[in-house]
Scaffold this active site. Structure first.
Site, PDB file in Angstrom:
ATOM      1  N   SER A   1      43.211  58.863  53.297  1.00 29.84           N
ATOM      2  CA  SER A   1      43.960  58.105  54.306  1.00 29.84           C
ATOM      3  C   SER A   1      44.184  58.999  55.520  1.00 29.84           C
ATOM      4  CB  SER A   1      45.321  57.683  53.752  1.00 29.84           C
ATOM      5  OG  SER A   1      45.128  56.805  52.677  1.00 29.84           O
TER       6      SER A   1
ATOM      7  N   ARG B   1      54.451  62.900  51.134  1.00 34.09           N
ATOM      8  CA  ARG B   1      53.361  63.768  51.620  1.00 34.09           C
ATOM      9  C   ARG B   1      53.914  65.026  52.290  1.00 34.09           C
ATOM     10  NH1 ARG B   1      51.832  61.044  48.613  1.00 34.09           N
ATOM     11  NH2 ARG B   1      50.335  59.352  48.689  1.00 34.09           N
TER      12      ARG B   1
ATOM     13  N   GLU C   1      48.004  62.157  58.349  1.00 34.90           N
ATOM     14  CA  GLU C   1      48.126  62.770  57.022  1.00 34.90           C
ATOM     15  C   GLU C   1      47.074  63.884  56.919  1.00 34.90           C
ATOM     16  OE1 GLU C   1      48.526  60.003  53.732  1.00 34.90           O
ATOM     17  OE2 GLU C   1      47.499  61.395  52.393  1.00 34.90           O
TER      18      GLU C   1
HETATM   19  C1  LIG Z   1      38.327  59.760  49.015  1.00 32.68           C
HETATM   20  C2  LIG Z   1      39.662  60.438  49.106  1.00 32.68           C
HETATM   21  C3  LIG Z   1      40.772  59.847  48.500  1.00 32.68           C
HETATM   22  C4  LIG Z   1      42.026  60.465  48.582  1.00 32.68           C
HETATM   23  N1  LIG Z   1      43.097  59.865  47.980  1.00 32.68           N
HETATM   24  C5  LIG Z   1      44.308  60.443  48.046  1.00 32.68           C
HETATM   25  C6  LIG Z   1      45.448  59.836  47.419  1.00 32.68           C
HETATM   26  O1  LIG Z   1      45.350  58.798  46.790  1.00 32.68           O
HETATM   27  N2  LIG Z   1      46.641  60.459  47.525  1.00 32.68           N
HETATM   28  C7  LIG Z   1      46.788  61.631  48.218  1.00 32.68           C
HETATM   29  O2  LIG Z   1      47.916  62.169  48.275  1.00 32.68           O
HETATM   30  N3  LIG Z   1      45.737  62.232  48.829  1.00 32.68           N
HETATM   31  C8  LIG Z   1      44.512  61.679  48.759  1.00 32.68           C
HETATM   32  N4  LIG Z   1      43.441  62.271  49.363  1.00 32.68           N
HETATM   33  C9  LIG Z   1      43.630  63.513  50.125  1.00 32.68           C
HETATM   34  C10 LIG Z   1      43.355  64.794  49.287  1.00 32.68           C
HETATM   35  O3  LIG Z   1      42.601  64.495  48.154  1.00 32.68           O
HETATM   36  C11 LIG Z   1      44.652  65.466  48.882  1.00 32.68           C
HETATM   37  O4  LIG Z   1      45.424  65.769  49.995  1.00 32.68           O
HETATM   38  C12 LIG Z   1      44.389  66.748  48.081  1.00 32.68           C
HETATM   39  O5  LIG Z   1      45.588  67.156  47.520  1.00 32.68           O
HETATM   40  C13 LIG Z   1      43.811  67.852  48.949  1.00 32.68           C
HETATM   41  O6  LIG Z   1      43.556  68.987  48.133  1.00 32.68           O
HETATM   42  P1  LIG Z   1      42.554  70.112  48.613  1.00 32.68           P
HETATM   43  O7  LIG Z   1      42.512  71.172  47.575  1.00 32.68           O
HETATM   44  O8  LIG Z   1      41.256  69.518  48.986  1.00 32.68           O
HETATM   45  O9  LIG Z   1      43.319  70.677  49.881  1.00 32.68           O
HETATM   46  P2  LIG Z   1      42.676  71.147  51.271  1.00 32.68           P
HETATM   47  O10 LIG Z   1      42.187  69.948  52.011  1.00 32.68           O
HETATM   48  O11 LIG Z   1      41.710  72.249  51.058  1.00 32.68           O
HETATM   49  O12 LIG Z   1      43.980  71.731  51.990  1.00 32.68           O
HETATM   50  C14 LIG Z   1      45.032  70.855  52.354  1.00 32.68           C
HETATM   51  C15 LIG Z   1      46.252  71.713  52.771  1.00 32.68           C
HETATM   52  O13 LIG Z   1      46.748  72.368  51.609  1.00 32.68           O
HETATM   53  C16 LIG Z   1      46.928  73.756  51.881  1.00 32.68           C
HETATM   54  N5  LIG Z   1      46.683  74.466  50.629  1.00 32.68           N
HETATM   55  C17 LIG Z   1      45.611  74.337  49.786  1.00 32.68           C
HETATM   56  N6  LIG Z   1      45.761  75.153  48.734  1.00 32.68           N
HETATM   57  C18 LIG Z   1      46.936  75.816  48.892  1.00 32.68           C
HETATM   58  C19 LIG Z   1      47.638  76.800  48.141  1.00 32.68           C
HETATM   59  N7  LIG Z   1      47.175  77.289  46.985  1.00 32.68           N
HETATM   60  N8  LIG Z   1      48.826  77.253  48.619  1.00 32.68           N
HETATM   61  C20 LIG Z   1      49.318  76.789  49.787  1.00 32.68           C
HETATM   62  N9  LIG Z   1      48.706  75.851  50.549  1.00 32.68           N
HETATM   63  C21 LIG Z   1      47.530  75.379  50.107  1.00 32.68           C
HETATM   64  C22 LIG Z   1      45.879  74.095  52.946  1.00 32.68           C
HETATM   65  O14 LIG Z   1      46.267  75.237  53.697  1.00 32.68           O
HETATM   66  C23 LIG Z   1      45.889  72.817  53.774  1.00 32.68           C
HETATM   67  O15 LIG Z   1      46.906  72.902  54.756  1.00 32.68           O
HETATM   68  C24 LIG Z   1      42.166  61.684  49.278  1.00 32.68           C
HETATM   69  C25 LIG Z   1      41.047  62.286  49.886  1.00 32.68           C
HETATM   70  C26 LIG Z   1      39.794  61.672  49.794  1.00 32.68           C
HETATM   71  C27 LIG Z   1      38.612  62.341  50.427  1.00 32.68           C
END
Ligand SMILES: Cc1cc2nc3c(=O)[nH]c(=O)nc-3n(C[C@H](O)[C@H](O)[C@H](O)COP(=O)(O)OP(=O)(O)OC[C@H]3O[C@@H](n4cnc5c(N)ncnc54)[C@H](O)[C@@H]3O)c2cc1C
Length: 311
Positions: free
Chosen positions: A228, A177, A303
């Site tokens: 998580s 992560r 996380e």
């Molecule tokens: C029901 C559920 C299940 C999940 N299961 C998992 C799992 O199995 N495994 C897992 O790893 N995660 C899981 N997650 C967490 C989440 O889905 C991941 O972390 C996902 O990658 C977040 O992407 P996002 O676009 O929503 O990022 P955001 O939440 O919008 O941003 C997260 C971080 O990424 C940065 N960021 C976003 N885009 C960019 C970019 N283009 N350049 C630089 N930085 C950037 C942001 O600044 C922020 O710090 C889960 C979440 C939920 C709600």
């Protein structure tokens, strides 16, 4: 910096070619459904707009923060004093037999569907992980022992100094992560991912298995949460354990603060039962951390990313 709010809005519009919005509620951009109002908000739909928005705030030394789908973020009840840039740059291309080029604002689900359609395997573990490619690379998202960093070949980024640059996989220093994007302010623009040759039926089977496993463990689709809450810790013995296993042993599933509660089916999920505040969620998380520390001497690490109102 900017004498009046209108100065920011008009200068932003001149520089970027499109206006930003004022006073936007962040709860509408977070899967936790929590968060006060951001001073300014811009939805960047092309790379050109994203780059000029970032360059504008950098040259003005104005606070900003990039978001993707908002699936791993907890915003503050006080919102954000600065500009939130939402990355909505989408696009997918198969550039070689097993290589996909994907823009960073593309939802992971679209990437998984595209790979199935094109017969590119190896990305099935991403099925059901919500969010964009950018958010996934930032936190090296993964499941079932695989992570997105292991597929990444190279990427284009917008560096802290405002230049676009191609970088190779080792630039990111991927870990559990973790990626280097967490310590610098690079913005991911697009990536090339290396897949595997697989029959479509096999890919489909892998996707279904991932989705079924998630369905059993995770809260139902649409639940307000951010996945998580804590990373899986390493015990003093060097053994890696599931945070949920430790949380279960401190009766986490019975805990609740305001409308923030631990999900009854999985102790490492904090859910918003309706009108939880960011404060409720953080207080509950703090209590869980304390209980685990007291019982096991293990410091759980979040996380989920908390974005304070004052950067
Ligand atoms: C029901 C559920 C299940 C999940 N299961 C998992 C799992 O199995 N495994 C897992 O790893 N995660 C899981 N997650 C967490 C989440 O889905 C991941 O972390 C996902 O990658 C977040 O992407 P996002 O676009 O929503 O990022 P955001 O939440 O919008 O941003 C997260 C971080 O990424 C940065 N960021 C976003 N885009 C960019 C970019 N283009 N350049 C630089 N930085 C950037 C942001 O600044 C922020 O710090 C889960 C979440 C939920 C709600």
């Amino acid at each position: 910096m900017f004498a009046k709010k209108t100065d920011f809005v008009s200068r932003f519009s001149d520089a970027v070619g499109r206006p930003c919005r004022e006073g936007v509620f962040l709860k509408n951009y977070s899967n936790f459904k929590v968060g006060g109002s951001a001073d300014y908000f811009f939805d960047a739909r092309t790379e050109k707009k994203l780059v000029s928005a970032v360059q504008f705030v950098k040259t003005s030394a104005f606070p900003y923060y990039i978001i993707g789908g908002g699936f791993n973020i907890l915003f503050s009840d006080e919102g954000f004093r600065g500009l939130i840039i939402r990355n909505s740059i989408k696009g997918l291309k198969k550039i070689e037999k097993k290589v996909i080029k994907v823009k960073s604002g593309t939802p992971l689900q679209e990437l998984v569907d595209f790979c199935l359609h094109k017969g590119v395997g190896g990305l099935e573990f991403l099925a059901g992980i919500p969010g964009t490619v950018g958010g996934a690379v930032y936190g090296n998202a993964g499941a079932f022992g695989c992570d997105i960093g292991s597929l990444l070949m190279n990427a284009r980024i917008l560096t802290e100094s405002g230049k676009t640059l191609q970088v190779e996989k080792n630039y990111f220093g991927f870990g559990y992560r973790w990626s280097r994007l967490k310590i610098n302010k690079d913005v991911l623009l697009d990536v090339r991912l290396q897949g595997k040759a697989k029959a479509q039926a096999e890919i489909k089977k892998g996707i279904n298995e991932s989705l079924q496993t998630r369905k059993k463990k995770h809260p139902p689709y649409g639940t307000a949460c951010a996945g998580s809450y804590f990373k899986n810790p390493v015990l003093p013995s060097g053994e890696k354990v599931a945070a949920a296993a430790l949380l279960d042993q401190v009766d986490a599933k019975e805990k609740k603060t305001g409308a923030a509660a631990v999900y009854s089916g999985h102790a490492n999920f904090i859910i918003n039962q309706g009108n939880a505040t960011s404060q409720d969620i953080r207080l509950l998380a703090g209590e869980l951390k304390q209980k685990v520390y007291k019982k096991f001497g293990v410091k759980l690490e979040e996380e989920v990313i908390f974005l304070p109102a004052e950067p």
